[in-house]
Design an enzyme around this catalytic site. Structure first.
Site, short mmCIF file in Angstrom:
data_model
loop_
_atom_site.label_atom_id
_atom_site.label_comp_id
_atom_site.label_asym_id
_atom_site.label_seq_id
_atom_site.Cartn_x
_atom_site.Cartn_y
_atom_site.Cartn_z
N GLU A 62 -27.95 37.41 9.51
CA GLU A 62 -27.03 38.33 8.84
C GLU A 62 -27.41 38.56 7.37
OE1 GLU A 62 -22.92 38.01 11.31
OE2 GLU A 62 -23.23 36.47 9.82
N CYS A 79 -26.89 39.99 -0.35
CA CYS A 79 -26.91 38.55 -0.05
C CYS A 79 -27.79 38.34 1.18
CB CYS A 79 -25.48 38.09 0.21
SG CYS A 79 -25.37 36.38 0.68
N CYS A 118 -28.40 26.39 9.98
CA CYS A 118 -28.59 25.53 8.81
C CYS A 118 -28.47 24.08 9.24
CB CYS A 118 -27.52 25.86 7.76
SG CYS A 118 -27.81 25.03 6.20
N CYS A 135 -22.28 21.73 5.96
CA CYS A 135 -21.17 21.66 4.99
C CYS A 135 -19.89 22.01 5.77
CB CYS A 135 -21.38 22.64 3.85
SG CYS A 135 -22.94 22.38 2.99
N CYS A 191 -18.19 25.56 5.84
CA CYS A 191 -19.06 26.74 5.98
C CYS A 191 -19.31 27.06 7.46
CB CYS A 191 -20.38 26.47 5.26
SG CYS A 191 -21.65 27.70 5.60
N CYS A 217 -18.34 34.88 1.62
CA CYS A 217 -19.04 33.63 1.34
C CYS A 217 -18.68 32.54 2.37
CB CYS A 217 -18.55 33.18 -0.01
SG CYS A 217 -19.83 32.58 -1.01
#
Ligand code: SF4
Length: 356
Positions: free
Chosen positions: A97, A110, A117, A121, A124, A342
């Site tokens: 994305e 962005c 990942c 976290c 997230c 975010c």
């Protein structure tokens, strides 16, 4: 056999390529590289047949050896606030994305550096997707090219004024490809983004922060999100490996070499990191190296176990930092309705089992 992608090559590599693989005369190679680079990165052309002033022999040679293909758009969503999120389908079928966030003064793109990942976290959405792969330089650059095509941002226009490596993934776990992509972005014959128009965001990989100080030298954003090790370890497991003390050291070094403050990203989570005690610890921490703070209101996503702080707490936290004399901004959430804000990015790509 698939062709090498032209967007994987830096300016110098393209120059060497046409000398070594296309028999280009050494004396003319600089001029030819310049021409090619401008067609690709200034004009946004993707069909080599439209590259005027390039000899047919060189065009044919390049066409046989390099691919100029963009990645495909699988889906596009536009938020009520004008934010655009593209779901891009890579040539291997993986999905990634990219988000464009327009505002009065700038247009920020962005971009992602990995599919998934490894860092997990807790707040997230991307962290819930297993790491699938590092993006190649071409796949990173393609995100910018596709967005520029979509926004008709070629020629003298610059609708995309800023590039932030804050999408899916930890950029410093894909260090070499990110570094190469930044060299392509910065080249003033083409995309021409200065170091001050690019921000790389890291969860805090200290050896790479030290390396990047001289090798990447863009703005650096540190995803801090907690002012002490105990709390940070709970919400960002990477803190078990790289402690806040290490982050202070590496960020101080980065700031010193680049003569710029480090952006600290801090997402406010209700009853987790939004107390007065946390704001006091954060103020102390900010005094240890040149930094400015981006407070971010939390964007929820399906299945998350956190809530955004209430407005009164957000304002109190913000004022306590501001009154301490540090620079702080309260970032408005953008693109929340399309899960483009975010920490909300995630795709359906899955890690394939290793073949036996
Ligand atoms: S915040 Fe960044 S580093 Fe952490 S899981 Fe999400 S994408 Fe990965």
């Amino acid at each position: 056999m698939s062709l090498q992608n032209i967007y994987d090559l830096t300016y110098e590599e393209l120059n060497n390529f046409i000398i070594n693989n296309c028999s280009t005369d050494l004396k003319k190679s600089g001029m030819r590289t310049n021409q090619l680079w401008k067609f690709i990165y200034k004009k946004g052309l993707k069909d080599i047949l439209h590259f005027s002033n390039i000899p047919d022999e060189l065009k044919n040679n390049l066409k046989q050896q390099l691919s100029f293909k963009r990645i495909d758009i699988a889906e596009k969503k536009i938020s009520n606030d004008g934010t655009i999120k593209w779901l891009l389908k890579l040539q291997d079928g993986n999905l990634v994305e990219t988000v464009f966030i327009p505002s009065d003064k700038r247009g920020t793109l962005c971009i992602s550096s990995q599919v998934g990942c490894t860092l997990n976290c807790k707040f997230c959405h991307t962290g819930t997707q297993l790491m699938v792969k590092n993006l190649s330089t071409a796949e990173i650059i393609n995100q910018i090219l596709v967005a520029k095509d979509e926004l008709k941002d070629w020629g003298t226009q610059k609708i995309i004024t800023n590039i932030v490596y804050m999408g899916m993934g930890e950029p410093f776990y894909n260090y070499n490809n990110v570094k190469k992509s930044i060299a392509i972005l910065k080249n003033n014959q083409g995309l021409d983004y200065s170091a001050k128009k690019i921000t790389v965001s890291t969860a805090g990989i200290t050896p790479e922060i030290i390396k990047a100080a001289k090798e990447i030298s863009t703005y650096l954003a540190l995803s801090l999100h907690a002012p002490n090790d105990e709390l940070r370890e709970k919400i960002m497991p990477i803190n078990k490996k790289y402690k806040i003390k290490d982050l202070i050291e590496s960020c101080s070094y980065y700031a010193k070499i680049n003569k710029e403050k480090i952006f600290l990203e801090y997402v406010l989570l209700k009853n987790i990191n939004d107390s007065e005690h946390c704001s006091k610890q954060l103020i102390k921490l900010m005094s240890k190296f040149p930094s400015k703070l981006n407070l971010i209101e939390f964007n929820a996503w399906p299945g998350v176990g956190y809530e955004p702080s209430d407005q009164e707490t957000v304002q109190k936290f913000y004022r306590s930092i501001k009154n301490s004399g540090h620079i702080v901004t309260l970032r408005k959430s953008r693109g929340e309705d399309i899960l483009g804000a975010c920490g909300q990015l995630k795709t359906e790509s899955q890690r394939k089992p290793k073949s036996l």
